[in-house]
Design a protein around this motif. Sequence first.
Motif, PDB file in Angstrom:
ATOM      1  N   TYR A  80      -2.415   6.159  -0.267  1.00 54.33           N
ATOM      2  CA  TYR A  80      -3.655   5.859   0.437  1.00 54.33           C
ATOM      3  C   TYR A  80      -4.827   6.727  -0.008  1.00 54.33           C
ATOM      4  CZ  TYR A  80      -0.476   3.315   3.482  1.00 54.33           C
ATOM      5  OH  TYR A  80       0.469   2.459   3.978  1.00 54.33           O
ATOM      6  N   LEU A  81      -4.558   7.945  -0.403  1.00 56.72           N
ATOM      7  CA  LEU A  81      -5.645   8.803  -0.864  1.00 56.72           C
ATOM      8  C   LEU A  81      -6.279   8.229  -2.128  1.00 56.72           C
ATOM      9  CD1 LEU A  81      -7.317  11.248  -0.241  1.00 56.72           C
ATOM     10  CD2 LEU A  81      -5.651  12.649  -1.472  1.00 56.72           C
ATOM     11  N   GLN A  82      -5.455   7.733  -3.039  1.00 57.53           N
ATOM     12  CA  GLN A  82      -5.984   7.106  -4.255  1.00 57.53           C
ATOM     13  C   GLN A  82      -6.728   5.816  -3.892  1.00 57.53           C
ATOM     14  OE1 GLN A  82      -6.122   8.452  -7.289  1.00 57.53           O
ATOM     15  NE2 GLN A  82      -7.364   6.713  -7.906  1.00 57.53           N
ATOM     16  N   LEU A  83      -6.197   5.068  -2.952  1.00 59.00           N
ATOM     17  CA  LEU A  83      -6.873   3.857  -2.488  1.00 59.00           C
ATOM     18  C   LEU A  83      -8.251   4.220  -1.949  1.00 59.00           C
ATOM     19  CD1 LEU A  83      -6.515   0.758  -1.961  1.00 59.00           C
ATOM     20  CD2 LEU A  83      -5.794   1.399   0.352  1.00 59.00           C
ATOM     21  N   TYR A  84      -8.322   5.287  -1.177  1.00 59.96           N
ATOM     22  CA  TYR A  84      -9.610   5.729  -0.644  1.00 59.96           C
ATOM     23  C   TYR A  84     -10.561   6.146  -1.771  1.00 59.96           C
ATOM     24  CZ  TYR A  84     -13.251   7.802   2.106  1.00 59.96           C
ATOM     25  OH  TYR A  84     -14.481   8.062   2.657  1.00 59.96           O
ATOM     26  N   MET A 122      -4.021  -3.873 -15.521  1.00 62.79           N
ATOM     27  CA  MET A 122      -3.555  -4.412 -14.259  1.00 62.79           C
ATOM     28  C   MET A 122      -4.755  -4.952 -13.481  1.00 62.79           C
ATOM     29  SD  MET A 122      -1.473  -2.419 -11.197  1.00 62.79           S
ATOM     30  CE  MET A 122      -0.318  -1.744 -12.344  1.00 62.79           C
ATOM     31  N   ASP A 123      -4.616  -6.136 -12.930  1.00 63.46           N
ATOM     32  CA  ASP A 123      -5.744  -6.697 -12.185  1.00 63.46           C
ATOM     33  C   ASP A 123      -5.927  -5.981 -10.842  1.00 63.46           C
ATOM     34  OD1 ASP A 123      -3.796  -7.801 -10.505  1.00 63.46           O
ATOM     35  OD2 ASP A 123      -4.576  -9.828 -10.629  1.00 63.46           O
ATOM     36  N   VAL A 124      -7.088  -6.177 -10.254  1.00 58.08           N
ATOM     37  CA  VAL A 124      -7.476  -5.469  -9.035  1.00 58.08           C
ATOM     38  C   VAL A 124      -6.497  -5.744  -7.896  1.00 58.08           C
ATOM     39  CG1 VAL A 124      -9.259  -5.319  -7.250  1.00 58.08           C
ATOM     40  CG2 VAL A 124      -9.903  -5.381  -9.651  1.00 58.08           C
ATOM     41  N   LYS A 125      -6.139  -7.005  -7.691  1.00 56.44           N
ATOM     42  CA  LYS A 125      -5.252  -7.349  -6.573  1.00 56.44           C
ATOM     43  C   LYS A 125      -3.895  -6.655  -6.699  1.00 56.44           C
ATOM     44  CE  LYS A 125      -7.365 -11.638  -5.238  1.00 56.44           C
ATOM     45  NZ  LYS A 125      -7.186 -13.027  -4.904  1.00 56.44           N
ATOM     46  N   LYS A 126      -3.367  -6.668  -7.891  1.00 53.59           N
ATOM     47  CA  LYS A 126      -2.066  -6.034  -8.102  1.00 53.59           C
ATOM     48  C   LYS A 126      -2.184  -4.516  -7.926  1.00 53.59           C
ATOM     49  CE  LYS A 126       1.941  -6.241 -10.988  1.00 53.59           C
ATOM     50  NZ  LYS A 126       2.647  -7.078 -11.918  1.00 53.59           N
ATOM     51  N   ARG A 127      -3.253  -3.938  -8.425  1.00 56.08           N
ATOM     52  CA  ARG A 127      -3.460  -2.489  -8.304  1.00 56.08           C
ATOM     53  C   ARG A 127      -3.540  -2.084  -6.832  1.00 56.08           C
ATOM     54  NH1 ARG A 127      -3.418   2.408  -9.680  1.00 56.08           N
ATOM     55  NH2 ARG A 127      -5.195   3.778  -9.378  1.00 56.08           N
ATOM     56  N   ILE A 128      -4.342  -2.796  -6.060  1.00 60.61           N
ATOM     57  CA  ILE A 128      -4.478  -2.489  -4.633  1.00 60.61           C
ATOM     58  C   ILE A 128      -3.142  -2.679  -3.919  1.00 60.61           C
ATOM     59  CG2 ILE A 128      -5.537  -3.263  -2.469  1.00 60.61           C
ATOM     60  CD1 ILE A 128      -8.097  -3.808  -4.175  1.00 60.61           C
ATOM     61  N   HIS A 129      -2.475  -3.772  -4.208  1.00 59.44           N
ATOM     62  CA  HIS A 129      -1.174  -4.036  -3.587  1.00 59.44           C
ATOM     63  C   HIS A 129      -0.207  -2.886  -3.876  1.00 59.44           C
ATOM     64  CE1 HIS A 129       2.386  -6.092  -2.145  1.00 59.44           C
ATOM     65  NE2 HIS A 129       2.949  -5.866  -3.320  1.00 59.44           N
ATOM     66  N   ASN A 130      -0.154  -2.439  -5.125  1.00 62.12           N
ATOM     67  CA  ASN A 130       0.756  -1.350  -5.490  1.00 62.12           C
ATOM     68  C   ASN A 130       0.390  -0.041  -4.797  1.00 62.12           C
ATOM     69  OD1 ASN A 130       2.368  -2.961  -7.090  1.00 62.12           O
ATOM     70  ND2 ASN A 130       1.317  -2.432  -8.982  1.00 62.12           N
ATOM     71  N   LEU A 131      -0.894   0.256  -4.703  1.00 62.75           N
ATOM     72  CA  LEU A 131      -1.312   1.484  -4.014  1.00 62.75           C
ATOM     73  C   LEU A 131      -0.885   1.462  -2.547  1.00 62.75           C
ATOM     74  CD1 LEU A 131      -4.885   2.028  -5.515  1.00 62.75           C
ATOM     75  CD2 LEU A 131      -2.856   3.456  -5.902  1.00 62.75           C
ATOM     76  N   ILE A 132      -1.032   0.321  -1.908  1.00 63.65           N
ATOM     77  CA  ILE A 132      -0.641   0.206  -0.496  1.00 63.65           C
ATOM     78  C   ILE A 132       0.877   0.232  -0.365  1.00 63.65           C
ATOM     79  CG2 ILE A 132      -0.670  -1.303   1.535  1.00 63.65           C
ATOM     80  CD1 ILE A 132      -3.548  -2.088   0.657  1.00 63.65           C
ATOM     81  N   LEU A 133       1.568  -0.470  -1.250  1.00 61.67           N
ATOM     82  CA  LEU A 133       3.032  -0.495  -1.226  1.00 61.67           C
ATOM     83  C   LEU A 133       3.610   0.910  -1.417  1.00 61.67           C
ATOM     84  CD1 LEU A 133       5.408  -2.518  -1.081  1.00 61.67           C
ATOM     85  CD2 LEU A 133       5.350  -2.571  -3.582  1.00 61.67           C
ATOM     86  N   GLN A 164      -2.878  -1.418   6.850  1.00 59.92           N
ATOM     87  CA  GLN A 164      -2.360  -2.786   6.803  1.00 59.92           C
ATOM     88  C   GLN A 164      -3.045  -3.551   5.677  1.00 59.92           C
ATOM     89  OE1 GLN A 164      -2.175  -4.863  10.509  1.00 59.92           O
ATOM     90  NE2 GLN A 164      -1.388  -3.074  11.592  1.00 59.92           N
ATOM     91  N   GLU A 165      -2.251  -4.026   4.751  1.00 63.29           N
ATOM     92  CA  GLU A 165      -2.791  -4.675   3.553  1.00 63.29           C
ATOM     93  C   GLU A 165      -3.594  -5.928   3.879  1.00 63.29           C
ATOM     94  OE1 GLU A 165      -1.457  -6.165  -0.889  1.00 63.29           O
ATOM     95  OE2 GLU A 165       0.078  -5.378   0.461  1.00 63.29           O
ATOM     96  N   ASP A 166      -3.121  -6.756   4.782  1.00 62.98           N
ATOM     97  CA  ASP A 166      -3.842  -7.986   5.094  1.00 62.98           C
ATOM     98  C   ASP A 166      -5.233  -7.696   5.668  1.00 62.98           C
ATOM     99  OD1 ASP A 166      -2.526  -6.987   7.391  1.00 62.98           O
ATOM    100  OD2 ASP A 166      -2.425  -8.960   8.328  1.00 62.98           O
TER     101      ASP A 166
END
Length: 151
Positions: free
Chosen positions: A16-20, A1-12, A50-52
């Motif tokens: 957030y803990l995994q994102l951190y 999975m590419d970075v953008k999709k991974r980050i988007h999915n974590l936020i969606l 906020q994702e943006d």
Amino acid sequence: MDVKKRIHNLILEKNYLQLYKEYPLVLNEMLFIENQEEFEDFIKENNEIQEDIFWLFYSASIGNSVLIGVYEANVYEKFISYLQTKLPFEILEKIKGAFDSIYMNMDENKIVEPFIEQCNNLLKDTKYFCIAQFDDTYCAGVYFVEVIIKE
């Protein structure tokens, strides 16, 4: 999975803990915090990222833009270092004079826009232009300045 999709999915998924865990430096900068404990406190109180806004800080963290805090005294070196990675030497030399000691503070929070306009006037006969975005979602305010290549 590419970075953008991974980050988007974590936020969606509000994971957030995994994102951190994956992007602590980005989130520390974005939220003006220093560690995971402070991040967990932030999430308890605010319940979302906020994702943006995350993308603005992420972009700066990988060098696609330069982040300028409104309380930074002199951003000359920061701008020049960034522009050296984005502009050919001869174009950079042409516009260096536009970067003389910019001082930003909250009393003058519109100082970046005239500066960007001046830079774009100097870049008008090239394929480059600059944009600036201001954000104050999680802090007193920061600018993100990015060099764009015209198609």
